[in-house]
Design a protein around this motif. Structure first.
Motif, short mmCIF file in Angstrom:
data_model
loop_
_atom_site.label_atom_id
_atom_site.label_comp_id
_atom_site.label_asym_id
_atom_site.label_seq_id
_atom_site.Cartn_x
_atom_site.Cartn_y
_atom_site.Cartn_z
N GLN A 4 -1.03 -44.59 13.01
CA GLN A 4 -1.40 -45.50 14.29
C GLN A 4 -2.78 -46.17 14.99
OE1 GLN A 4 -4.10 -44.02 17.14
NE2 GLN A 4 -5.24 -42.84 15.07
N ALA A 5 -3.75 -45.92 13.84
CA ALA A 5 -4.80 -47.38 13.82
C ALA A 5 -4.19 -48.90 14.10
CB ALA A 5 -5.46 -47.16 13.45
N GLN A 6 -3.58 -48.94 13.17
CA GLN A 6 -2.64 -50.15 13.22
C GLN A 6 -1.61 -50.66 14.20
OE1 GLN A 6 -3.41 -52.24 9.87
NE2 GLN A 6 -5.83 -50.43 9.26
N ILE A 7 -1.35 -49.45 13.94
CA ILE A 7 0.28 -50.08 15.34
C ILE A 7 -0.42 -50.17 16.74
CG2 ILE A 7 2.51 -49.05 16.27
CD1 ILE A 7 2.96 -47.44 14.08
N ARG A 8 -0.98 -49.53 16.94
CA ARG A 8 -1.88 -50.52 18.84
C ARG A 8 -3.01 -51.45 17.99
NH1 ARG A 8 -4.61 -46.02 20.96
NH2 ARG A 8 -4.54 -44.33 19.41
N GLN A 9 -2.85 -51.76 16.63
CA GLN A 9 -3.55 -53.20 17.03
C GLN A 9 -2.97 -53.84 17.06
OE1 GLN A 9 -6.78 -52.64 13.62
NE2 GLN A 9 -7.28 -51.27 13.98
N PHE A 10 -1.20 -54.07 16.91
CA PHE A 10 -0.73 -55.20 16.79
C PHE A 10 -0.42 -55.47 18.24
CE2 PHE A 10 3.68 -57.39 16.26
CZ PHE A 10 3.58 -56.99 15.23
N GLY A 11 -0.42 -54.68 19.22
CA GLY A 11 0.57 -55.82 20.65
C GLY A 11 -1.18 -54.90 21.97
N ASP A 12 -0.72 -55.04 22.96
CA ASP A 12 -1.27 -54.28 23.90
C ASP A 12 -0.71 -52.96 23.86
OD1 ASP A 12 -2.58 -56.36 25.01
OD2 ASP A 12 -1.29 -56.82 26.42
N LEU A 13 -1.84 -51.99 23.41
CA LEU A 13 -0.62 -50.55 23.94
C LEU A 13 -0.94 -49.96 25.17
CD1 LEU A 13 -0.50 -47.76 22.23
CD2 LEU A 13 -2.30 -47.15 22.37
N VAL A 14 0.26 -49.81 25.37
CA VAL A 14 0.83 -49.22 27.13
C VAL A 14 0.95 -47.75 27.17
CG1 VAL A 14 3.39 -48.95 28.98
CG2 VAL A 14 2.76 -50.88 26.78
N SER A 15 1.04 -47.23 25.86
CA SER A 15 0.58 -45.77 26.19
C SER A 15 1.24 -44.89 25.36
CB SER A 15 2.14 -44.62 27.09
OG SER A 15 3.76 -45.39 26.90
N GLU A 16 0.73 -43.62 25.03
CA GLU A 16 0.66 -43.02 22.93
C GLU A 16 1.27 -41.43 23.86
OE1 GLU A 16 -2.33 -42.88 20.87
OE2 GLU A 16 -3.92 -43.44 22.72
N GLU A 17 1.61 -40.71 22.97
CA GLU A 17 1.60 -39.26 22.84
C GLU A 17 1.67 -38.66 21.85
OE1 GLU A 17 4.74 -36.19 24.82
OE2 GLU A 17 5.03 -38.16 25.57
N TRP A 18 0.44 -37.48 21.47
CA TRP A 18 0.79 -36.41 19.69
C TRP A 18 1.59 -35.57 19.80
CZ3 TRP A 18 -1.25 -38.14 15.26
CH2 TRP A 18 -2.65 -39.26 15.65
N GLN A 19 2.47 -35.32 19.40
CA GLN A 19 3.78 -34.56 20.05
C GLN A 19 3.74 -33.54 19.52
OE1 GLN A 19 6.66 -35.48 21.08
NE2 GLN A 19 5.35 -37.43 21.95
N ASN A 20 3.72 -31.76 19.53
CA ASN A 20 3.06 -30.85 18.62
C ASN A 20 3.37 -30.29 17.14
OD1 ASN A 20 2.78 -29.35 21.42
ND2 ASN A 20 4.92 -28.71 21.63
N ASP A 21 4.71 -31.50 16.99
CA ASP A 21 4.50 -31.31 15.21
C ASP A 21 3.54 -32.42 14.67
OD1 ASP A 21 5.81 -33.76 15.85
OD2 ASP A 21 7.17 -33.20 14.82
N GLY A 22 2.85 -32.39 15.68
CA GLY A 22 1.70 -33.43 14.48
C GLY A 22 2.31 -35.38 14.37
N SER A 23 3.64 -35.86 14.62
CA SER A 23 3.53 -36.64 15.39
C SER A 23 3.47 -38.06 16.46
CB SER A 23 5.21 -36.80 15.01
OG SER A 23 5.89 -36.65 16.36
N TRP A 24 3.50 -39.06 15.80
CA TRP A 24 2.67 -40.36 17.16
C TRP A 24 3.65 -40.58 17.35
CZ3 TRP A 24 1.54 -44.83 16.71
CH2 TRP A 24 0.65 -45.75 18.40
N ILE A 25 3.67 -41.10 19.16
CA ILE A 25 4.39 -42.33 20.06
C ILE A 25 3.48 -43.25 20.11
CG2 ILE A 25 6.36 -42.46 21.28
CD1 ILE A 25 7.56 -39.67 20.63
#
Length: 241
Positions: A181-202
């Motif tokens: 997630q640290a690499q992906i959020r730097q790829f462009g403008d982060l519009v939104s993010e959410e951590w799921q109950n299972d520990g995955s990230w969107i």
């Protein structure tokens, strides 16, 4: 500082004396336009003012003081560039044209898509080939950004092309979410993010459409092939992921 091979000469003649400085060509143009925001020492080949830069001759100190009111080269160099003329040899002009042509092609490839292929990116090779079929010629003395619209106008009769941004969602499994997630959020403008109950990230990121393939590769690499991506077409897509 830059090397002498990279520098061009800016020349100012005043009060019967000549003053020359050695500077990066793009920086010289930016300074001339009042658009330079960098560190002057990073874009000059010598912290000095010459009467003839090719021979290394320096002007009389009295002439320097009379014209500029100082002998400090870092104060004089920008004035010589702003008020004087930028001297470019034919070879330097060819090299600048080749460099700016490459920058132009890469910039278009990063931002442009094929609207007839569901927004697929145009590879740089395709853009370069299409440009060769037009009468567009890069201007060595103008910034690449100011020539993009003319290049696109020339390209449109040859290939379907338009500038576009894309919004992509990426879902990363818990095992890889922390670093990915640290690499992906730097790829462009982060519009939104959410951590799921299972520990995955969107995460939902917006970036130039021509970088889609780079984004897919980044997600795959950071998640060891376990991540998922989806092009977001409206707000409903974001909410339902």
């Amino acid at each position: 500082m830059i090397s002498l091979d990279e520098a061009v000469t800016a020349r100012l003649e005043s009060h019967g004396a000549r003053f020359e400085v050695l500077v990066d060509p793009d920086a010289a143009l930016a300074i001339n336009r009042g658009e330079f925001e960098g560190d002057l020492e990073d874009v000059i080949a010598a912290e000095d003012v010459f009467e003839d830069a090719s021979r290394g001759d320096r002007p009389a100190e009295a002439d320097v003081e009379e014209v500029f009111g100082t002998t400090d080269p870092l104060e004089i160099i920008p004035e010589v560039i702003r008020e004087g003329e930028i001297q470019i040899t034919a070879e330097q002009r060819r090299e600048m044209q080749a460099q700016k042509r490459k920058q132009l092609i890469n910039t278009i490839a990063r931002n442009a898509v094929n609207p007839q292929m569901d927004g697929a990116p145009h590879p740089p090779d395709r853009i370069e080939s299409a440009l060769e079929e037009t009468d567009f010629r890069i201007d060595a003395m103008d910034p690449v950004e100011s020539q993009i619209d003319d290049a696109l106008d020339a390209l449109r009769p040859v290939i379907p092309i338009r500038f576009e941004e894309v919004t992509m969602a990426a879902q990363i499994p818990a095992d890889h979410a922390g670093s990915a997630q640290a690499q992906i959020r730097q790829f462009g403008d982060l519009v939104s993010e959410e951590w799921q109950n299972d520990g995955s990230w969107i995460g939902v990121v917006e970036f130039p459409a021509g970088l889609q393939n780079d984004f897919y590769e980044l997600v795959s690499e950071q998640s060891e092939g376990e991540g998922e991506t989806k092009k977001v077409r409206d707000e409903e897509d974001i909410r339902t992921r």
